[in-house]
Design a protein around this motif. Structure first.
Motif, PDB file in Angstrom:
ATOM      1  N   UNK A 181    -143.959 -85.255  11.981  1.00 22.70           N
ATOM      2  CA  UNK A 181    -143.460 -83.991  11.352  1.00 22.70           C
ATOM      3  C   UNK A 181    -143.456 -84.011   9.077  1.00 22.70           C
ATOM      4  N   UNK A 182    -142.577 -84.937   8.758  1.00 20.79           N
ATOM      5  CA  UNK A 182    -142.345 -84.533   7.256  1.00 20.79           C
ATOM      6  C   UNK A 182    -143.681 -84.951   6.243  1.00 20.79           C
ATOM      7  N   UNK A 183    -144.501 -85.581   7.500  1.00 18.35           N
ATOM      8  CA  UNK A 183    -145.897 -85.587   6.232  1.00 18.35           C
ATOM      9  C   UNK A 183    -147.056 -85.050   6.258  1.00 18.35           C
ATOM     10  N   UNK A 184    -146.686 -84.290   7.356  1.00 18.21           N
ATOM     11  CA  UNK A 184    -147.219 -83.088   7.635  1.00 18.21           C
ATOM     12  C   UNK A 184    -147.194 -81.638   7.022  1.00 18.21           C
ATOM     13  N   UNK A 185    -145.324 -81.734   6.831  1.00 19.43           N
ATOM     14  CA  UNK A 185    -145.184 -80.581   5.778  1.00 19.43           C
ATOM     15  C   UNK A 185    -145.144 -80.640   4.529  1.00 19.43           C
ATOM     16  N   UNK A 186    -145.311 -82.264   4.060  1.00 20.93           N
ATOM     17  CA  UNK A 186    -145.605 -82.498   2.757  1.00 20.93           C
ATOM     18  C   UNK A 186    -146.832 -81.408   2.774  1.00 20.93           C
ATOM     19  N   UNK A 187    -148.111 -82.155   3.231  1.00 21.89           N
ATOM     20  CA  UNK A 187    -149.200 -81.846   3.895  1.00 21.89           C
ATOM     21  C   UNK A 187    -149.915 -80.017   3.225  1.00 21.89           C
ATOM     22  N   UNK A 188    -148.911 -79.780   3.991  1.00 23.66           N
ATOM     23  CA  UNK A 188    -148.719 -78.687   4.292  1.00 23.66           C
ATOM     24  C   UNK A 188    -148.346 -77.580   3.057  1.00 23.66           C
ATOM     25  N   UNK A 189    -147.783 -77.874   2.065  1.00 21.88           N
ATOM     26  CA  UNK A 189    -147.550 -77.820   0.744  1.00 21.88           C
ATOM     27  C   UNK A 189    -148.408 -78.032  -0.525  1.00 21.88           C
TER      28      UNK A 189
END
Lengths: 313, 590
Positions: A181-189
């Motif tokens: 979840x956190x790495x995906x959020x960073x990816x999206x940002x």
């Protein structure tokens, strides 16, 4: 032209490209890179052992024969075992691709949807506060280093607030969910900034076309104009941008995977380079060039689906 | 209809959040003792013959064992029998070593054995293990340690280097299973370091059934006799889970300890291992390791090569905010020596001791220690690190006193007054931030006497290639002990013009003669004197500029008991205990 014929012809064109790629990587490895026997035998390496190992690895064969072996492995996809870890390379790639994709697919889909929606909004409100704010925020997001997002995200949201796992990974759904979840959020940002700016430009090119003015004159609502007419006509550059990113989804995000302990292909590639692990470097290079060739063909085929004016030749 | 959809979405979100929270906070069995450790590099597999890096060696030692080991609580290191029933009997000429193997030791239960039940370890297993290290098809990086040492082994290896199939049934004169439990090694010449070699990972007993059953996949299916078992190794997983071996023999926690470790005797006499399970995370990046440790989800953090975590170490203490959480620091010097190696075969340095001495005098190791080790490292005077025979605490290398005036004088005497006429000297370093910084520091030191240095960063394979091909002038390296005998360091300068080693390419007949005399001697005061003499020669000839013997800081939580770290000790997790009550109390402070 029949789509299958087109695809087969393009795949045949890929053969010289693949030969070129293998040649470049072979020359780079044999001319520039370090001696793998020194790495593999470690600090107690003796001259005799190095000679024996070179023989075992086939490094004492002529350059031509070695290059033929490289070509053969490229066409049979049998890359053998890693020199450094002795693991089956295809197994490493399968496991790594799974881990990379569990992170990259949801992040990519969400980031693309959000970026397209924001770009449409920005284009629709062109010059207004919303448009300007979106552009400014996109530029700021693009200007911050990926490392800053990772370090800050891990420290604040995972360590201090405890909302997410700091790092780690487990195979199988839904076991991997807490870890991505956190790495995906960073990816999206990370993706949203450049994507919003690109898609906004694409949409802006369309909103000034005559057909949009005609649609407005006909009294169509803004929603229908944007989503039915403008978006459809802007699809070619959007598809190009989306499909061309797919190989990089499979190949992984090096820094994000590394910091979050996700055993993806990005990690595997980095370690292979550090260890002069030629079979793995070779496999990853060949795989990535094949993926880019295949997804280029897919892009071309998709053009014909979204725009009937495009013909495959 | 719209309201129903909204309600559905809401229920889905709530269920998703509940599920997520449940996944993240799954409680473990509160009475189970689970040790959670972390590794900083990928594990290369579980084949003892192939394991040549520290991280993999630590994992292999949880599963496999050797004939001999080291006493956990005694320093200097003391060899103790492990799978052997006693220390070996050695023949008068120092060439025949006879071991008795403990009876009743079982390999882990595994499908490679009939009915899946581990069979008894026998002397023949060690014969097989050693042959496997020598097998040219296996290409073990460790064979050079055994080369030209055991009677008949090199001939056996050479024979099968050109034959497709290696025959393990063919006898090797120097490797003999006298009976089921008696093992005999016959050496070509006396080799007092041999017992240390048998305590190393590549000599751990491997069952031939597992190697044959799993073939090339043996490295992913460890089958040893050790205190922990691992179902199978998945190299794609960054998490390894070991379980207590249910068939482990009756091995007890030591009841004697060195003065410094007397406080670690609380578990004396208890059956090992003391924990039920070990979870090892593999996290190559420092930040997540460090955050997980501070969060209390990792029990032990080896911060020797870290740059963020090491900031909390202040001298021999840790920052008060960590002390409040009960975190403990273990700090010991490593048995390693940092070096700026001089390529003594290079035309500039060959037969020019004065130039080498001038460079050594210009190097400010005190400042180097403060900058890179916060003053906690031991300044190196020569090649032997502290804790090994031949190291003299009070010895001062006359060319290690930072003295610029003397350095300039020697530079003039070498034919380069003020550095004039001297070409730019390259210093090859591994291209990490810290190594580059250390290279830049060295450059600055040399600038003070007019010597120009160019720092050349390399990937590690490139660096090794350049050293091997004698392309460097200076290069930065560090050498660590494989076993607790200074011979492992002194050999680096013996006829080193003929082999790479550290790439010093140094050849001094007097040094070579003394070395040859010393290495065949059993430990004695006479040998110690020779080691000291060799160490002084290694200092005063300046084949390398010695920097420091690094400290090795490890942090662990207050609930972890019996923890200690040492260079040659592997498989120490079996001695570690966990105080569950204290864990509960301390975790409340996180």
């Amino acid at each position: 032209m029949n789509m299958y014929h087109y695809a087969i012809r393009r795949l045949l064109y890929a053969i010289p490209v693949l030969i070129g790629v293998t040649l470049v990587i072979f020359l780079l490895f044999n001319v520039v890179a370090g001696d793998p026997t020194l790495i593999l035998l470690g600090k107690h390496a003796t001259l005799q052992q190095m000679v024996e190992l070179r023989h075992e690895l086939g490094l004492d064969k002529s350059m031509l024969m070695q290059y033929c072996d490289t070509l053969k492995s490229a066409f049979t996809l049998n890359f053998g075992r890693s020199w450094a870890t002795k693991q089956q390379i295809m197994q490493m790639i399968k496991g790594g691709a799974y881990a990379s994709l569990t992170l990259s697919i949801p992040a990519f889909v969400l980031a693309s949807l959000a970026a397209i929606a924001m770009a449409l909004l920005a284009a629709f409100f062109r010059g207004k506060l919303l448009d300007r704010s979106l552009v400014v925020v996109s530029v700021i997001m693009m200007s911050i280093s990926v490392l800053a997002y990772i370090l800050f995200g891990q420290w604040v949201f995972a360590y201090k607030l405890g909302w997410f796992e700091i790092a780690g990974y487990e195979y199988g759904f839904p076991n991997f969910l807490p870890y991505i979840i956190l790495p995906a959020i960073i990816w999206i940002v990370l993706s949203i900034g450049p994507d919003v700016r690109f898609y906004r430009t694409v949409v802006l090119d369309e909103v000034h076309q005559d057909y949009v003015r005609t649609a407005r004159a006909k009294g169509l609502s803004n929603r229908i104009i944007l989503f039915k007419h403008v978006l459809k006509n802007a699809m070619i550059p959007i598809i190009t941008n989306l499909v061309i990113q797919v190989p990089s989804l499979i190949l992984g995000a090096l820094l994000i995977e590394n910091f979050f302990g996700i055993p993806g292909l990005g990690n595997i590639t980095l370690q292979a380079i550090n260890n002069s692990d030629f079979p793995v470097i070779k496999a990853m290079t060949i795989l990535s060039s094949m993926l880019y060739i295949i997804f280029n063909i897919i892009t071309d085929v998709l053009y014909t689906l979204v725009d009937p004016r495009v013909k495959l030749k | 209809m719209k309201n129903l959809i909204k309600l559905g979405v809401f229920v889905l979100i709530v269920l998703g959040m509940w599920f997520y929270t449940k996944r993240v906070h799954t409680p473990q069995n509160q009475n189970e003792k689970v040790l959670v450790t972390v590794g900083a590099a990928q594990i290369k597999g579980f084949d003892p013959a192939q394991t040549d890096d520290v991280y993999s060696a630590c994992e292999v030692a949880k599963i496999y064992e050797g004939l001999l080991g080291y006493h956990y609580l005694k320093r200097p290191y003391e060899l103790v029998p492990n799978l052997a029933a006693a220390l070996p009997t050695v023949s008068e000429d120092g060439c025949v070593y006879t071991f008795s193997i403990k009876e009743g030791i079982k390999f882990h239960d595994n499908t490679c054995f009939p009915a899946g039940q581990g069979r008894e370890l026998v002397a023949e297993d060690f014969v097989y293990t050693i042959k496997r290290v020598a097998d040219p098809k296996v290409q073990s990086p460790w064979f050079s340690m055994l080369a030209e040492k055991i009677q008949g082994l090199d001939a056996w290896r050479n024979k099968y280097a050109v034959v497709a199939q290696t025959d393990y049934t063919e006898a090797v004169a120097g490797l003999k299973a006298v009976d089921r439990y008696t093992l005999q090694f016959t050496l070509i010449r006396p080799w007092p370091q041999f017992p240390y070699i048998l305590a190393m990972g590549f000599c751990y007993a491997v069952p031939h059934e597992a190697v044959q059953h799993y073939g090339a996949e043996f490295l992913n299916h460890p089958v040893g006799t050790g205190p922990f078992t691992l179902q199978a190794f998945n190299p794609q997983l960054n998490k390894l889970i070991y379980y207590k071996n249910p068939t482990f023999r009756d091995k007890r926690f030591p009841s004697e300890a060195a003065e410094a470790y007397q406080h670690l005797l609380a578990d004396a006499g208890k059956k090992l291992p003391l924990v039920d399970k070990i979870i090892t995370h593999i996290l190559p990046e420092e930040q997540p390791r460090w955050l997980k440790f501070q969060q209390g989800t990792i029990d032990v953090a080896d911060i020797a090569s870290d740059s963020i975590a090491v900031e909390v170490v202040q001298g021999d203490r840790i920052a008060p905010r960590l002390q409040e959480k009960g975190i403990q620091l273990f700090l010991e010097p490593e048995q390693s020596t940092g070096l700026f190696v001089i390529n003594n075969g290079h035309v500039l340095f060959k037969n020019n001791a004065k130039l080498r001495q001038a460079l050594s005098l210009a190097f400010d190791e005190q400042r180097y220690n403060e900058l890179f080790h916060k003053g906690t490292a031991v300044l190196a005077q020569s090649i032997i690190p502290p804790g090994l025979e031949g190291y003299q605490k009070d010895y001062t290398n006359p060319y290690k006193i930072h003295d610029l005036a003397k350095a300039r004088k020697l530079l003039t005497a070498a034919g380069y007054p003020g550095g004039k006429g001297l070409p730019v000297i390259t210093l090859d370093v591994h291209a990490t931030t810290q190594h580059r910084q250390q290279g830049e520091f060295f450059k600055k030191c040399m600038e003070r006497i007019g010597v120009k240095i160019k720092v050349v960063p390399n990937t590690f394979p490139e660096l090794l290639k350049r050293i091997d091909q004698k392309m460097t002038m200076l290069h930065a390296l560090s050498w660590s002990a494989d076993y607790p005998d200074a011979e492992g360091f002194l050999c680096l300068l013996y006829h080193s013009d003929q082999s790479m080693g550290i790439g010093a390419y140094f050849n001094d007949p007097a040094y070579n003669a003394l070395y040859e005399k010393a290495i065949v001697m059993q430990p004695s005061s006479e040998r110690t004197k020779l080691y000291e003499q060799l160490n002084s020669m290694a200092a005063e000839h300046v084949p390398a500029i010695y920097s420091v013997h690094r400290p090795h800081p490890v942090l662990y939580h207050g609930w972890i008991k019996n923890y200690l770290w040492a260079d040659c000790l592997y498989g120490t997790e079996q001695y570690i205990n966990i105080d569950l009550e204290q864990k509960k109390a301390l975790q409340a402070k996180f």
